[in-house]
Design an enzyme around this catalytic site. Sequence first.
Site, PDB file in Angstrom:
ATOM      1  N   SER A   1       0.814  -1.210   0.000  1.00 42.14           N
ATOM      2  CA  SER A   1       0.000   0.000   0.000  1.00 42.14           C
ATOM      3  C   SER A   1       0.854   1.270   0.000  1.00 42.14           C
ATOM      4  O   SER A   1       0.434   2.304  -0.544  1.00 42.14           O
ATOM      5  CB  SER A   1      -0.940   0.003   1.206  1.00 42.14           C
ATOM      6  OG  SER A   1      -0.216  -0.134   2.414  1.00 42.14           O
TER       7      SER A   1
ATOM      8  N   ASP B   1      -2.808   5.199  12.844  1.00 40.15           N
ATOM      9  CA  ASP B   1      -1.971   4.735  11.733  1.00 40.15           C
ATOM     10  C   ASP B   1      -0.667   5.526  11.720  1.00 40.15           C
ATOM     11  O   ASP B   1      -0.624   6.689  11.300  1.00 40.15           O
ATOM     12  CB  ASP B   1      -2.718   4.912  10.411  1.00 40.15           C
ATOM     13  CG  ASP B   1      -1.952   4.329   9.220  1.00 40.15           C
ATOM     14  OD1 ASP B   1      -0.791   3.930   9.398  1.00 40.15           O
ATOM     15  OD2 ASP B   1      -2.530   4.290   8.112  1.00 40.15           O
TER      16      ASP B   1
ATOM     17  N   HIS C   1       1.431   4.433   7.408  1.00 39.68           N
ATOM     18  CA  HIS C   1       1.169   5.078   6.122  1.00 39.68           C
ATOM     19  C   HIS C   1       1.479   6.576   6.216  1.00 39.68           C
ATOM     20  O   HIS C   1       1.801   7.087   7.294  1.00 39.68           O
ATOM     21  CB  HIS C   1      -0.282   4.839   5.700  1.00 39.68           C
ATOM     22  CG  HIS C   1      -0.582   3.409   5.396  1.00 39.68           C
ATOM     23  ND1 HIS C   1      -1.227   2.576   6.297  1.00 39.68           N
ATOM     24  CD2 HIS C   1      -0.324   2.648   4.307  1.00 39.68           C
ATOM     25  CE1 HIS C   1      -1.353   1.368   5.782  1.00 39.68           C
ATOM     26  NE2 HIS C   1      -0.805   1.378   4.568  1.00 39.68           N
TER      27      HIS C   1
END
Length: 445
Positions: free
Chosen positions: A163, A410, A413
């Site tokens: 990702s 998170d 990311h």
Amino acid sequence: MAVEVVVGDHEQLLVKEGNNNISLIFFKFISVIFLAGAICYLFVSTFNIWTVETEKSSLSLEKQDALNIMPLTKESAVKEKQLKKEVCDLWVGEWIPNTAKPAYTYNTCNLILPFENCVRNGRPDAGYLYWRWKPNSCDLPPIDPLKFLNEMRNKSFAFIGDSICHSLLSSLMCHLYKVAKVHDVYHDPSFTTRTWYYPSHNFTLYMISSLFLIHHETIDNHGDASQIHLNLHLDILDSKWTREYNKYDYVVISIGPHFFKSSIIYENNQVIGCHHCPHMNLKKFGIDELYRKALHLSLNFIAKSKHKTFAILKTWSPDHSEHGDLPTKIICNRTRPFREEEIQYNFGTIMRRVEIEEFEKAATIGAGNGVRMELLDTYHLSLLRPDGHPGPYGTYHPFDGDKKKKVKIDCMHWCLPGPIDTWNELLVKIVSSGDANDSVVPAFL
């Protein structure tokens, strides 16, 4: 009476003076001859040296190297190149304030994925958007989207990884959005493997989801998330990226964090161990061992391939998780970059060392096979950006109606726009010049 003339002593004096004059003349004559000989010798020696050096300088640089000769022109060129690489090392520098607005927003680019769309998701601070990477004594130019597309005319470019690799591609395409239309020509059911096409330049972009680069199987024990594990095959490459490898002109590889997951390890279809499996009586593999084996197999496939793609390995993406006011609470809520002295230990340092070692071995093989391989070494400059992660803002307005609501944090990311845009500036620089340290304009010029 005769006069007696006494001449004996006077004649002796004249004879002595005559002898002295003859000796002096003879000495001067010998001296003149010796001096003339010395001058002739020096002239002939200098002429010979000049002739030899002239002949040597007329040789090719390769022959000069063979003779261990380095004329001033070549020496200057080498020193200039060494100085250039030292001065224009794009990977060493600092983040400095930047008043310019981001090159795109979620209003101008619809390719930003939900988990990285921090502004739209309600992140209250915007300071993380206004920093730029300043290499030591160099300037890293912003992306010129039209120039990049012109260089990519009739080419194909594949992004292979997870990702974070997808975020890298999204950032690049958001830069291109303002100058060219793109067609979405393919996507798999999960939208993690996709193909886009720019008809104006006959340019194709691929996103290929390959979390490990090697073959893996996900084992789901009847929906029990705690029992999910992976089977990793260390000797089999993931066919999702290898089966059409021959049609890619450029590839970027970016993987990493998924190796933390619990897994059973296979070679020759036989179980040889496991990772993160405390209750299994199997040989335990560390994440760095698994990562090394996956990179070794993949990079050697590229280096030895008959297809001469331009391959780029992006280094590990650091996580900036920190403990909050409770030991079990994880946060990443910083709002400015680190200074060098503020950097905290990060496990990614070990993983980057694995990457460097495996890349250097493969690049040597690739060079002998005509395969260009480069390193997109974003690790350290990203380590300085703890403010660049979504934190709780990986979901849409997570605290609406409840400031104490428990939400997912998170710290892996990255927000878009954000630090990843700098990764792409470096990527475009590598692709355009073939070397991240060549043809960079010094800041003082």
